[in-house]
Design a protein around this motif. Structure first.
Motif, PDB file in Angstrom:
ATOM      1  N   PHE A 154       0.857  -1.180   0.000  1.00 42.89           N
ATOM      2  CA  PHE A 154       0.000   0.000   0.000  1.00 42.89           C
ATOM      3  C   PHE A 154       0.895   1.231   0.000  1.00 42.89           C
ATOM      4  CE2 PHE A 154      -2.859  -3.129   2.028  1.00 42.89           C
ATOM      5  CZ  PHE A 154      -3.999  -2.956   1.271  1.00 42.89           C
ATOM      6  N   SER A 155       0.918   1.968  -1.119  1.00 40.72           N
ATOM      7  CA  SER A 155       1.742   3.175  -1.187  1.00 40.72           C
ATOM      8  C   SER A 155       0.962   4.378  -1.684  1.00 40.72           C
ATOM      9  CB  SER A 155       2.968   2.924  -2.074  1.00 40.72           C
ATOM     10  OG  SER A 155       2.578   2.542  -3.365  1.00 40.72           O
ATOM     11  N   GLY A 156      -0.347   4.218  -1.885  1.00 44.88           N
ATOM     12  CA  GLY A 156      -1.185   5.329  -2.327  1.00 44.88           C
ATOM     13  C   GLY A 156      -2.644   4.997  -2.159  1.00 44.88           C
ATOM     14  N   GLY A 157      -3.479   6.010  -2.218  1.00 43.54           N
ATOM     15  CA  GLY A 157      -4.918   5.842  -2.036  1.00 43.54           C
ATOM     16  C   GLY A 157      -5.573   5.190  -3.232  1.00 43.54           C
ATOM     17  N   GLY A 158      -6.875   5.372  -3.314  1.00 45.75           N
ATOM     18  CA  GLY A 158      -7.661   4.796  -4.400  1.00 45.75           C
ATOM     19  C   GLY A 158      -8.552   3.689  -3.888  1.00 45.75           C
ATOM     20  N   GLN A 159      -9.853   3.809  -4.127  1.00 46.87           N
ATOM     21  CA  GLN A 159     -10.829   2.796  -3.720  1.00 46.87           C
ATOM     22  C   GLN A 159     -10.382   1.437  -4.250  1.00 46.87           C
ATOM     23  OE1 GLN A 159     -13.851   3.769  -2.183  1.00 46.87           O
ATOM     24  NE2 GLN A 159     -14.582   1.678  -1.958  1.00 46.87           N
ATOM     25  N   SER A 160     -10.232   0.460  -3.360  1.00 46.01           N
ATOM     26  CA  SER A 160      -9.776  -0.854  -3.798  1.00 46.01           C
ATOM     27  C   SER A 160     -10.046  -1.893  -2.723  1.00 46.01           C
ATOM     28  CB  SER A 160      -8.279  -0.822  -4.133  1.00 46.01           C
ATOM     29  OG  SER A 160      -7.530  -0.353  -3.037  1.00 46.01           O
ATOM     30  N   SER A 161     -10.079  -3.174  -3.156  1.00 50.51           N
ATOM     31  CA  SER A 161     -10.265  -4.255  -2.185  1.00 50.51           C
ATOM     32  C   SER A 161      -9.391  -5.445  -2.551  1.00 50.51           C
ATOM     33  CB  SER A 161     -11.738  -4.664  -2.108  1.00 50.51           C
ATOM     34  OG  SER A 161     -12.195  -5.150  -3.346  1.00 50.51           O
ATOM     35  N   PHE A 162      -8.945  -6.135  -1.498  1.00 51.98           N
ATOM     36  CA  PHE A 162      -8.013  -7.250  -1.629  1.00 51.98           C
ATOM     37  C   PHE A 162      -8.455  -8.386  -0.730  1.00 51.98           C
ATOM     38  CE2 PHE A 162      -5.908  -3.290  -2.478  1.00 51.98           C
ATOM     39  CZ  PHE A 162      -5.284  -3.529  -3.683  1.00 51.98           C
ATOM     40  N   LEU A 163      -8.140  -9.615  -1.134  1.00 54.22           N
ATOM     41  CA  LEU A 163      -8.417 -10.802  -0.335  1.00 54.22           C
ATOM     42  C   LEU A 163      -7.120 -11.572  -0.191  1.00 54.22           C
ATOM     43  CD1 LEU A 163     -10.387 -12.798   1.040  1.00 54.22           C
ATOM     44  CD2 LEU A 163     -10.753 -13.810  -1.230  1.00 54.22           C
ATOM     45  N   VAL A 164      -6.563 -11.580   1.025  1.00 50.97           N
ATOM     46  CA  VAL A 164      -5.345 -12.347   1.285  1.00 50.97           C
ATOM     47  C   VAL A 164      -5.792 -13.763   1.623  1.00 50.97           C
ATOM     48  CG1 VAL A 164      -3.286 -12.585   2.725  1.00 50.97           C
ATOM     49  CG2 VAL A 164      -4.122 -10.293   2.085  1.00 50.97           C
ATOM     50  N   GLN A 165      -5.383 -14.713   0.792  1.00 46.90           N
ATOM     51  CA  GLN A 165      -5.842 -16.086   0.943  1.00 46.90           C
ATOM     52  C   GLN A 165      -4.880 -16.927   1.775  1.00 46.90           C
ATOM     53  OE1 GLN A 165      -6.496 -16.889  -3.283  1.00 46.90           O
ATOM     54  NE2 GLN A 165      -8.703 -16.784  -2.853  1.00 46.90           N
ATOM     55  N   ALA A 166      -5.415 -17.982   2.363  1.00 46.71           N
ATOM     56  CA  ALA A 166      -4.621 -18.898   3.191  1.00 46.71           C
ATOM     57  C   ALA A 166      -3.835 -19.826   2.272  1.00 46.71           C
ATOM     58  CB  ALA A 166      -5.533 -19.694   4.115  1.00 46.71           C
ATOM     59  N   ASN A 167      -2.786 -19.282   1.714  1.00 41.80           N
ATOM     60  CA  ASN A 167      -1.940 -20.032   0.791  1.00 41.80           C
ATOM     61  C   ASN A 167      -0.519 -19.515   0.970  1.00 41.80           C
ATOM     62  OD1 ASN A 167      -0.700 -21.312  -1.311  1.00 41.80           O
ATOM     63  ND2 ASN A 167      -1.957 -20.437  -2.938  1.00 41.80           N
ATOM     64  N   GLY A 168       0.222 -20.097   1.918  1.00 39.04           N
ATOM     65  CA  GLY A 168       1.576 -19.633   2.187  1.00 39.04           C
ATOM     66  C   GLY A 168       1.572 -18.416   3.086  1.00 39.04           C
ATOM     67  N   ASN A 169       2.634 -17.637   3.026  1.00 38.77           N
ATOM     68  CA  ASN A 169       2.788 -16.438   3.844  1.00 38.77           C
ATOM     69  C   ASN A 169       2.834 -15.207   2.956  1.00 38.77           C
ATOM     70  OD1 ASN A 169       3.108 -17.766   6.408  1.00 38.77           O
ATOM     71  ND2 ASN A 169       5.139 -18.415   5.703  1.00 38.77           N
ATOM     72  N   SER A 170       1.761 -14.436   2.964  1.00 35.17           N
ATOM     73  CA  SER A 170       1.740 -13.192   2.204  1.00 35.17           C
ATOM     74  C   SER A 170       2.319 -12.073   3.054  1.00 35.17           C
ATOM     75  CB  SER A 170       0.316 -12.846   1.786  1.00 35.17           C
ATOM     76  OG  SER A 170      -0.147 -13.791   0.837  1.00 35.17           O
ATOM     77  N   ASN A 171       2.931 -11.117   2.397  1.00 36.04           N
ATOM     78  CA  ASN A 171       3.528  -9.968   3.081  1.00 36.04           C
ATOM     79  C   ASN A 171       2.791  -8.707   2.685  1.00 36.04           C
ATOM     80  OD1 ASN A 171       6.065 -11.102   4.402  1.00 36.04           O
ATOM     81  ND2 ASN A 171       6.246 -11.874   2.306  1.00 36.04           N
ATOM     82  N   ILE A 172       2.413  -7.910   3.688  1.00 37.28           N
ATOM     83  CA  ILE A 172       1.733  -6.641   3.444  1.00 37.28           C
ATOM     84  C   ILE A 172       2.626  -5.512   3.953  1.00 37.28           C
ATOM     85  CG2 ILE A 172      -0.297  -5.240   3.956  1.00 37.28           C
ATOM     86  CD1 ILE A 172      -1.823  -7.901   4.339  1.00 37.28           C
ATOM     87  N   THR A 173       2.912  -4.558   3.072  1.00 35.55           N
ATOM     88  CA  THR A 173       3.711  -3.386   3.439  1.00 35.55           C
ATOM     89  C   THR A 173       2.812  -2.171   3.401  1.00 35.55           C
ATOM     90  OG1 THR A 173       5.674  -4.384   2.431  1.00 35.55           O
ATOM     91  CG2 THR A 173       5.736  -2.009   2.816  1.00 35.55           C
ATOM     92  N   GLY A 174       2.882  -1.341   4.452  1.00 35.94           N
ATOM     93  CA  GLY A 174       2.005  -0.193   4.548  1.00 35.94           C
ATOM     94  C   GLY A 174       0.668  -0.617   5.111  1.00 35.94           C
ATOM     95  N   ALA A 175      -0.265   0.294   5.106  1.00 31.10           N
ATOM     96  CA  ALA A 175      -1.606   0.028   5.625  1.00 31.10           C
ATOM     97  C   ALA A 175      -2.619   0.586   4.625  1.00 31.10           C
ATOM     98  CB  ALA A 175      -1.785   0.686   6.993  1.00 31.10           C
ATOM     99  N   PRO A 176      -3.821  -0.006   4.611  1.00 29.39           N
ATOM    100  CA  PRO A 176      -4.841   0.509   3.691  1.00 29.39           C
ATOM    101  C   PRO A 176      -5.159   1.978   3.942  1.00 29.39           C
ATOM    102  CG  PRO A 176      -5.512  -1.598   4.625  1.00 29.39           C
ATOM    103  CD  PRO A 176      -4.299  -1.155   5.375  1.00 29.39           C
ATOM    104  N   PHE A 177      -5.316   2.728   2.862  1.00 26.98           N
ATOM    105  CA  PHE A 177      -5.748   4.112   2.918  1.00 26.98           C
ATOM    106  C   PHE A 177      -7.274   4.127   3.022  1.00 26.98           C
ATOM    107  CE2 PHE A 177      -1.528   4.372   1.361  1.00 26.98           C
ATOM    108  CZ  PHE A 177      -1.070   5.676   1.432  1.00 26.98           C
ATOM    109  N   ALA A 178      -7.865   5.274   3.223  1.00 28.44           N
ATOM    110  CA  ALA A 178      -9.333   5.406   3.256  1.00 28.44           C
ATOM    111  C   ALA A 178      -9.909   4.831   1.958  1.00 28.44           C
ATOM    112  CB  ALA A 178      -9.729   6.862   3.408  1.00 28.44           C
ATOM    113  N   GLY A 179     -10.962   4.017   2.075  1.00 28.83           N
ATOM    114  CA  GLY A 179     -11.611   3.428   0.916  1.00 28.83           C
ATOM    115  C   GLY A 179     -10.977   2.135   0.445  1.00 28.83           C
ATOM    116  N   GLN A 180      -9.972   1.641   1.178  1.00 36.03           N
ATOM    117  CA  GLN A 180      -9.324   0.386   0.801  1.00 36.03           C
ATOM    118  C   GLN A 180      -9.612  -0.689   1.837  1.00 36.03           C
ATOM    119  OE1 GLN A 180      -5.207   1.610   0.474  1.00 36.03           O
ATOM    120  NE2 GLN A 180      -5.466   2.321  -1.623  1.00 36.03           N
ATOM    121  N   THR A 181      -9.884  -1.908   1.369  1.00 36.56           N
ATOM    122  CA  THR A 181     -10.107  -3.039   2.276  1.00 36.56           C
ATOM    123  C   THR A 181      -9.275  -4.215   1.853  1.00 36.56           C
ATOM    124  OG1 THR A 181     -12.019  -3.776   0.985  1.00 36.56           O
ATOM    125  CG2 THR A 181     -12.480  -2.376   2.875  1.00 36.56           C
TER     126      THR A 181
END
Length: 181
Positions: A154-181
């Motif tokens: 997560f490096s910028g805004g913009g309405q968006s949605s993501f589904l992190v699935q139980a398949n290995g180890n996913s890495n998330i950098t940053g945090a969701p901006f307003a309007g992001q899930t």
């Protein structure tokens, strides 16, 4: 381009021009600026030889399962997956990416959704093992982008949605901006 060995494409289509890869065709190139249309048929593969600026359209035909690999794409045009598309080419998009119902766009490289970029996901958009999706100000709509053992940045805004699935180890950098899930 027909399925008869490997074909080489020099340059890229101008506005009003179309290059179509037939069923099973393998083509190397193009580079430069695509202002026309590149159509990937079922089982076809396009290997870029360098940087391609996409100001036109890159599309897969309905029912196709095609591959786009090598080089890089900077796209202010459109990428349309009417059929399934495996993309290992790094894409930076300020244009549109559309995944049709019943189609899958599989990111096996890096996709950067920059400001102005939009992803309409009526099918399945999936980022696979050890690959990257950078949400940098573009938008997504429709089904969430699936993250499978991959990197979500997560490096910028913009309405968006993501589904992190139980398949290995996913890495998330940053945090969701307003309007992001």
């Amino acid at each position: 381009v027909q399925a008869n060995g490997n074909s080489n494409i020099t340059g890229a289509p101008f506005a009003g021009q179309t290059v179509s890869l037939d069923t099973g065709a393998i083509a190397n190139g193009p580079t430069g600026t695509n202002a026309g249309t590149i159509v990937l048929g079922p089982g076809s593969s396009l290997s870029l030889g360098g940087a391609l600026i996409n100001a036109g359209e890159i599309e897969t035909v309905t029912g196709a399962a095609a591959a786009l690999q090598g080089g890089t794409i900077n796209s202010s045009g459109s990428i349309v997956a009417d059929g399934s598309l495996n993309v290992s080419t790094p894409i930076t998009s300020t244009g549109s990416i559309t995944v049709a119902s019943g189609a899958t766009l599989q990111d096996t490289g890096t996709v950067v959704n920059d400001p102005g970029g939009s992803i309409t996901n009526s099918g399945t958009f999936v980022v696979t093992t050890d690959n990257h999706f950078n949400q940098d100000g573009g938008t997504t709509s429709g089904a969430p982008i699936q993250i499978q053992n991959a990197f979500l940045i997560f490096s910028g805004g913009g309405q968006s949605s993501f589904l992190v699935q139980a398949n290995g180890n996913s890495n998330i950098t940053g945090a969701p901006f307003a309007g992001q899930t």
